[in-house]
Design a protein around this motif. Structure first.
Motif, short mmCIF file in Angstrom:
data_model
loop_
_atom_site.label_atom_id
_atom_site.label_comp_id
_atom_site.label_asym_id
_atom_site.label_seq_id
_atom_site.Cartn_x
_atom_site.Cartn_y
_atom_site.Cartn_z
N TYR A 32 0.55 -1.37 -0.20
CA TYR A 32 0.25 -0.26 -0.04
C TYR A 32 0.82 1.07 -0.15
N ALA A 33 -0.09 2.43 -0.80
CA ALA A 33 0.68 3.62 -0.44
C ALA A 33 0.12 4.55 0.57
N ASN A 52 5.23 6.09 -0.56
CA ASN A 52 5.08 4.30 -1.09
C ASN A 52 5.15 2.73 -1.76
N TRP A 53 4.33 2.54 -1.89
CA TRP A 53 5.11 1.06 -0.57
C TRP A 53 6.76 0.78 -1.02
N THR A 57 9.48 8.82 -0.87
CA THR A 57 8.04 9.61 0.03
C THR A 57 8.13 11.24 -0.89
N SER A 101 -2.16 -0.37 -4.07
CA SER A 101 -1.04 0.77 -4.59
C SER A 101 0.69 -0.16 -4.11
N ARG A 102 1.40 -0.87 -5.61
CA ARG A 102 2.82 -1.06 -6.14
C ARG A 102 3.35 0.56 -6.66
N ASP A 103 2.63 1.27 -7.03
CA ASP A 103 2.73 2.79 -8.12
C ASP A 103 4.32 3.61 -7.09
N ARG A 104 5.21 3.64 -7.78
CA ARG A 104 5.83 4.39 -7.45
C ARG A 104 5.14 6.09 -6.69
N HIS A 105 4.06 6.56 -7.55
CA HIS A 105 3.16 7.39 -7.38
C HIS A 105 2.78 7.76 -5.71
N VAL A 106 2.47 8.17 -5.52
CA VAL A 106 1.90 9.15 -3.97
C VAL A 106 0.63 9.88 -4.60
N SER A 107 -0.55 9.59 -4.68
CA SER A 107 -1.50 10.06 -4.52
C SER A 107 -1.45 11.46 -4.14
#
Length: 126
Positions: A32-33, A52-53, A57, A101-107
């Motif tokens: 998770y993020a 992120n996961w 940061t 989420s395992r994206d690099r992006h943090v919403s």
């Protein structure tokens, strides 16, 4: 069942520090993020930072530049928000929020988070 339990808020004088905790259960550590948000009376919920996961940061530079640090504890499955040099304008209810989420992006958008903590009040006196 996913739960996010926050702790660590309180009253602090300007210039002081606080560390908020968000203990996560029901979500494995690397899946998770997490975003940290705050909401002051009469204002919209505002993104302050996230992780992120994998531990990467990002921070909302405008209100919190250089004063916040987010980090994760794998063993405790807990995410921390360390706040330094607090200002009266930092007074708000602070929320942690998680999304699978395992994206690099943090919403930065609250609507993209599924799970929320209960919120913890931070009050900074001048």
């Amino acid at each position: 069942q996913v739960r996010l339990v926050e702790s660590g808020g309180g009253l602090v004088q300007a210039g002081g520090s606080l560390r908020l905790s968000c203990a996560v259960s029901g979500l494995p550590y690397s899946t998770y993020a997490m975003g940290w948000f705050r909401q002051a009376p009469g204002k919209e919920r505002e993104f302050v930072g996230g992780v992120n996961w994998s531990g990467g940061t990002m921070y909302n530079a405008v209100p919190v530049k250089g004063r916040l640090t987010i980090f994760r504890d794998m063993i405790k499955n807990t995410v921390y928000l360390q706040m330094n040099s607090l200002k009266p304008e930092d007074t708000a209810v602070y929320y942690c929020a998680a999304e699978r989420s395992r994206d690099r992006h943090v919403s930065v958008e609250p609507a993209e988070y599924t799970y929320w903590g209960q919120g913890t009040q931070v009050t900074v006196s001048s």
